[in-house]
Write a protein that holds these residues in place. Structure first.
Motif, PDB file in Angstrom:
ATOM      1  N   ASP A 186       0.473  -1.228  -0.327  1.00  0.00           N
ATOM      2  CA  ASP A 186      -0.197   0.103   0.461  1.00  0.00           C
ATOM      3  C   ASP A 186       0.297   1.260   0.280  1.00  0.00           C
ATOM      4  O   ASP A 186       1.111   2.119  -0.487  1.00  0.00           O
ATOM      5  N   SER A 187       2.093   1.357   0.878  1.00  0.00           N
ATOM      6  CA  SER A 187       2.824   2.159   1.261  1.00  0.00           C
ATOM      7  C   SER A 187       3.274   2.650  -0.223  1.00  0.00           C
ATOM      8  O   SER A 187       3.778   4.046  -1.029  1.00  0.00           O
ATOM      9  N   THR A 188       3.550   1.229  -0.537  1.00  0.00           N
ATOM     10  CA  THR A 188       4.940   1.601  -2.088  1.00  0.00           C
ATOM     11  C   THR A 188       3.812   2.213  -2.867  1.00  0.00           C
ATOM     12  O   THR A 188       4.640   2.807  -3.684  1.00  0.00           O
ATOM     13  N   LEU A 189       3.204   2.195  -3.472  1.00  0.00           N
ATOM     14  CA  LEU A 189       1.670   1.680  -4.673  1.00  0.00           C
ATOM     15  C   LEU A 189       1.708   3.614  -4.694  1.00  0.00           C
ATOM     16  O   LEU A 189       1.196   3.881  -5.178  1.00  0.00           O
ATOM     17  N   ASP A 190       1.405   4.087  -2.637  1.00  0.00           N
ATOM     18  CA  ASP A 190       0.816   5.278  -3.069  1.00  0.00           C
ATOM     19  C   ASP A 190       2.080   6.322  -3.110  1.00  0.00           C
ATOM     20  O   ASP A 190       1.687   7.199  -4.125  1.00  0.00           O
ATOM     21  N   ARG A 191       2.923   5.865  -3.949  1.00  0.00           N
ATOM     22  CA  ARG A 191       4.673   6.570  -3.795  1.00  0.00           C
ATOM     23  C   ARG A 191       4.472   7.028  -5.538  1.00  0.00           C
ATOM     24  O   ARG A 191       3.996   7.350  -6.287  1.00  0.00           O
ATOM     25  N   VAL A 192       3.736   6.024  -6.002  1.00  0.00           N
ATOM     26  CA  VAL A 192       3.821   5.284  -7.118  1.00  0.00           C
ATOM     27  C   VAL A 192       2.386   6.115  -7.554  1.00  0.00           C
ATOM     28  O   VAL A 192       2.675   6.604  -9.007  1.00  0.00           O
ATOM     29  N   ALA A 193       1.538   6.500  -7.346  1.00  0.00           N
ATOM     30  CA  ALA A 193       0.313   7.450  -7.468  1.00  0.00           C
ATOM     31  C   ALA A 193       0.541   8.787  -7.955  1.00  0.00           C
ATOM     32  O   ALA A 193       0.503   9.353  -8.035  1.00  0.00           O
ATOM     33  N   ASP A 194       1.827   8.732  -6.584  1.00  0.00           N
ATOM     34  CA  ASP A 194       1.591  10.518  -6.693  1.00  0.00           C
ATOM     35  C   ASP A 194       2.972  10.645  -7.820  1.00  0.00           C
ATOM     36  O   ASP A 194       2.352  11.790  -8.261  1.00  0.00           O
ATOM     37  N   ALA A 195       3.890  10.273  -7.568  1.00  0.00           N
ATOM     38  CA  ALA A 195       4.407   9.987  -8.948  1.00  0.00           C
ATOM     39  C   ALA A 195       4.381  10.265 -10.117  1.00  0.00           C
ATOM     40  O   ALA A 195       3.956  11.425 -10.971  1.00  0.00           O
ATOM     41  N   ALA A 196       2.952   9.216 -10.506  1.00  0.00           N
ATOM     42  CA  ALA A 196       2.211   9.771 -11.760  1.00  0.00           C
ATOM     43  C   ALA A 196       1.475  10.989 -12.126  1.00  0.00           C
ATOM     44  O   ALA A 196       1.269  11.533 -12.645  1.00  0.00           O
ATOM     45  N   ILE A 197       0.856  11.365 -10.614  1.00  0.00           N
ATOM     46  CA  ILE A 197      -0.347  12.139 -10.577  1.00  0.00           C
ATOM     47  C   ILE A 197       0.732  13.486 -11.043  1.00  0.00           C
ATOM     48  O   ILE A 197       0.200  14.340 -11.775  1.00  0.00           O
ATOM     49  N   PHE A 198       1.915  13.759 -10.494  1.00  0.00           N
ATOM     50  CA  PHE A 198       2.851  14.994 -10.941  1.00  0.00           C
ATOM     51  C   PHE A 198       3.446  15.085 -12.128  1.00  0.00           C
ATOM     52  O   PHE A 198       3.663  16.083 -12.163  1.00  0.00           O
ATOM     53  N   ALA A 199       3.886  13.595 -12.277  1.00  0.00           N
ATOM     54  CA  ALA A 199       4.445  13.333 -13.575  1.00  0.00           C
ATOM     55  C   ALA A 199       3.442  13.982 -15.153  1.00  0.00           C
ATOM     56  O   ALA A 199       4.180  14.782 -15.817  1.00  0.00           O
ATOM     57  N   GLY A 200       2.002  13.314 -14.457  1.00  0.00           N
ATOM     58  CA  GLY A 200       1.569  14.202 -16.121  1.00  0.00           C
ATOM     59  C   GLY A 200       0.648  15.439 -15.531  1.00  0.00           C
ATOM     60  O   GLY A 200       1.056  15.873 -17.056  1.00  0.00           O
ATOM     61  N   LEU A 201       1.131  16.144 -14.493  1.00  0.00           N
ATOM     62  CA  LEU A 201       1.208  17.620 -15.149  1.00  0.00           C
ATOM     63  C   LEU A 201       1.873  17.995 -15.029  1.00  0.00           C
ATOM     64  O   LEU A 201       2.172  19.357 -16.012  1.00  0.00           O
ATOM     65  N   ILE A 202       3.362  17.842 -14.578  1.00  0.00           N
ATOM     66  CA  ILE A 202       4.592  18.288 -15.900  1.00  0.00           C
ATOM     67  C   ILE A 202       4.873  17.995 -17.093  1.00  0.00           C
ATOM     68  O   ILE A 202       5.318  19.138 -18.052  1.00  0.00           O
ATOM     69  N   LEU A 203       3.810  17.404 -17.738  1.00  0.00           N
ATOM     70  CA  LEU A 203       3.531  16.416 -18.884  1.00  0.00           C
ATOM     71  C   LEU A 203       2.161  17.531 -19.653  1.00  0.00           C
ATOM     72  O   LEU A 203       3.035  18.322 -20.750  1.00  0.00           O
ATOM     73  N   TYR A 204       1.838  18.077 -18.878  1.00  0.00           N
ATOM     74  CA  TYR A 204       0.764  19.400 -18.992  1.00  0.00           C
ATOM     75  C   TYR A 204       1.400  20.390 -19.835  1.00  0.00           C
ATOM     76  O   TYR A 204       1.225  22.021 -20.403  1.00  0.00           O
ATOM     77  N   PHE A 205       2.998  20.878 -18.406  1.00  0.00           N
ATOM     78  CA  PHE A 205       2.910  21.805 -18.479  1.00  0.00           C
ATOM     79  C   PHE A 205       3.885  22.251 -19.679  1.00  0.00           C
ATOM     80  O   PHE A 205       4.666  23.199 -19.903  1.00  0.00           O
ATOM     81  N   ILE A 206       4.718  20.883 -19.572  1.00  0.00           N
ATOM     82  CA  ILE A 206       5.555  21.346 -21.267  1.00  0.00           C
ATOM     83  C   ILE A 206       4.618  21.280 -22.585  1.00  0.00           C
ATOM     84  O   ILE A 206       5.134  21.831 -23.327  1.00  0.00           O
ATOM     85  N   ASN A 207       3.667  20.447 -22.229  1.00  0.00           N
ATOM     86  CA  ASN A 207       2.997  20.736 -24.221  1.00  0.00           C
ATOM     87  C   ASN A 207       2.648  22.308 -23.853  1.00  0.00           C
ATOM     88  O   ASN A 207       1.484  22.540 -24.927  1.00  0.00           O
ATOM     89  N   THR A 208       1.638  22.884 -23.174  1.00  0.00           N
ATOM     90  CA  THR A 208       1.333  23.970 -22.921  1.00  0.00           C
ATOM     91  C   THR A 208       2.930  24.945 -23.093  1.00  0.00           C
ATOM     92  O   THR A 208       2.405  26.443 -23.104  1.00  0.00           O
ATOM     93  N   ASP A 209       4.083  24.586 -22.720  1.00  0.00           N
ATOM     94  CA  ASP A 209       6.166  25.156 -22.844  1.00  0.00           C
ATOM     95  C   ASP A 209       5.403  26.082 -22.069  1.00  0.00           C
ATOM     96  O   ASP A 209       6.110  27.169 -22.064  1.00  0.00           O
ATOM     97  N   ASP A 210       5.211  25.954 -20.827  1.00  0.00           N
ATOM     98  CA  ASP A 210       5.190  26.600 -19.947  1.00  0.00           C
ATOM     99  C   ASP A 210       6.573  25.861 -18.737  1.00  0.00           C
ATOM    100  O   ASP A 210       6.187  25.119 -18.224  1.00  0.00           O
ATOM    101  N   THR A 211       7.176  25.929 -19.151  1.00  0.00           N
ATOM    102  CA  THR A 211       8.840  25.462 -18.719  1.00  0.00           C
ATOM    103  C   THR A 211       8.842  25.831 -16.929  1.00  0.00           C
ATOM    104  O   THR A 211       9.170  25.118 -16.401  1.00  0.00           O
ATOM    105  N   LEU A 212       8.832  26.387 -17.243  1.00  0.00           N
ATOM    106  CA  LEU A 212       9.131  27.458 -15.356  1.00  0.00           C
ATOM    107  C   LEU A 212       8.041  26.839 -14.469  1.00  0.00           C
ATOM    108  O   LEU A 212       8.477  25.950 -13.557  1.00  0.00           O
ATOM    109  N   MET A 213       6.973  26.055 -15.154  1.00  0.00           N
ATOM    110  CA  MET A 213       5.561  25.525 -14.477  1.00  0.00           C
ATOM    111  C   MET A 213       6.196  23.771 -14.344  1.00  0.00           C
ATOM    112  O   MET A 213       5.786  23.269 -13.399  1.00  0.00           O
ATOM    113  N   ALA A 214       6.667  23.593 -14.952  1.00  0.00           N
ATOM    114  CA  ALA A 214       7.062  22.074 -15.929  1.00  0.00           C
ATOM    115  C   ALA A 214       7.838  22.266 -14.406  1.00  0.00           C
ATOM    116  O   ALA A 214       8.034  21.245 -13.429  1.00  0.00           O
ATOM    117  N   ALA A 215       9.256  22.846 -14.518  1.00  0.00           N
ATOM    118  CA  ALA A 215      10.217  22.623 -13.351  1.00  0.00           C
ATOM    119  C   ALA A 215       9.843  22.909 -11.727  1.00  0.00           C
ATOM    120  O   ALA A 215      10.253  22.303 -10.773  1.00  0.00           O
TER     121      ALA A 215
END
Length: 207
Positions: free
Chosen positions: A94-123
């Protein structure tokens, strides 16, 4: 099965348990244990985050992810109702997969910012991801050494609430809410890392 929850989830647990108990009982009746529930919740979160967020479907992504996040409570209900898998292994999974889920959520948002050319917010969002991982690691490592590190502004529930609420309302057209949310979360997460390091340091000085 041991579940480590922060104050926020402890306050929500009684109401959510009553809502989820009928579903938990049905799953137990079909021989489905808490580990399977945990795995499905994590898989759903990962797929949703990496599918909806990069495509700019922030509101739908946040709503679907929230649904799968509820599996984090449902697995506990299933375990208490006698589902197979309620064990030390289950708690680790449970604890390990929580970390996987959290990483995916923020990775998805990072990809969103990259796709919208917002490098600062991706960082900035990358800082949220990294600092959040360190926050969780610091607590786990401290407990492995027989110490505690439960302090901090931004534990997992707070990080999820800020990220998902900001994404949801951003998708509805509320201006600046997602960047503001990520900046606040990045700062709070870094502060939390510092708070936990200081807490552990003070405990080691007392010994």
């Amino acid at each position: 099965m041991a579940y480590d929850r922060t104050a926020m989830l402890k306050l929500l647990r009684p109401a959510m348990t009553r809502i989820l108990t009928p579903l938990g009982r049905a799953l137990v009746g079909r021989g489905i244990g808490p580990n399977a529930v945990t795995a499905v919740g994590t898989l759903g979160t990962v797929v949703s985050a990496l599918l909806f967020f990069p495509l700019g479907q922030l509101t739908w992504g946040a709503l679907v992810i929230t649904l799968f996040v509820l599996f984090d409570l449902l697995d506990g209900v299933v375990a208490r109702l006698g589902g197979k898998g309620g064990s030390t292994w289950g708690a680790f999974l449970d604890s390990t997969l929580d970390r996987v889920a959290d990483a995916a959520i923020f990775a998805g948002l990072i990809l969103y910012f990259i796709n919208t050319d917002d490098t600062l917010m991706a960082a900035v969002t990358l800082v949220c991801l990294a600092a959040g991982t360190i926050v969780s690691y610091a607590k786990a490592r401290a407990e492995g050494l027989g110490l505690t590190a439960d302090v901090g502004l931004a534990e997992r529930p707070e990080r999820l609430v800020v990220a998902l609420v900001a994404a949801c309302f951003s998708g509805l057209g509320v201006p600046y809410i997602l960047p503001v949310g990520m900046w606040l979360l990045a700062v709070a997460s870094v502060i939390t890392v510092g708070q936990r390091v200081v807490a552990v340091y003070q405990q080691t000085r007392e010994k």
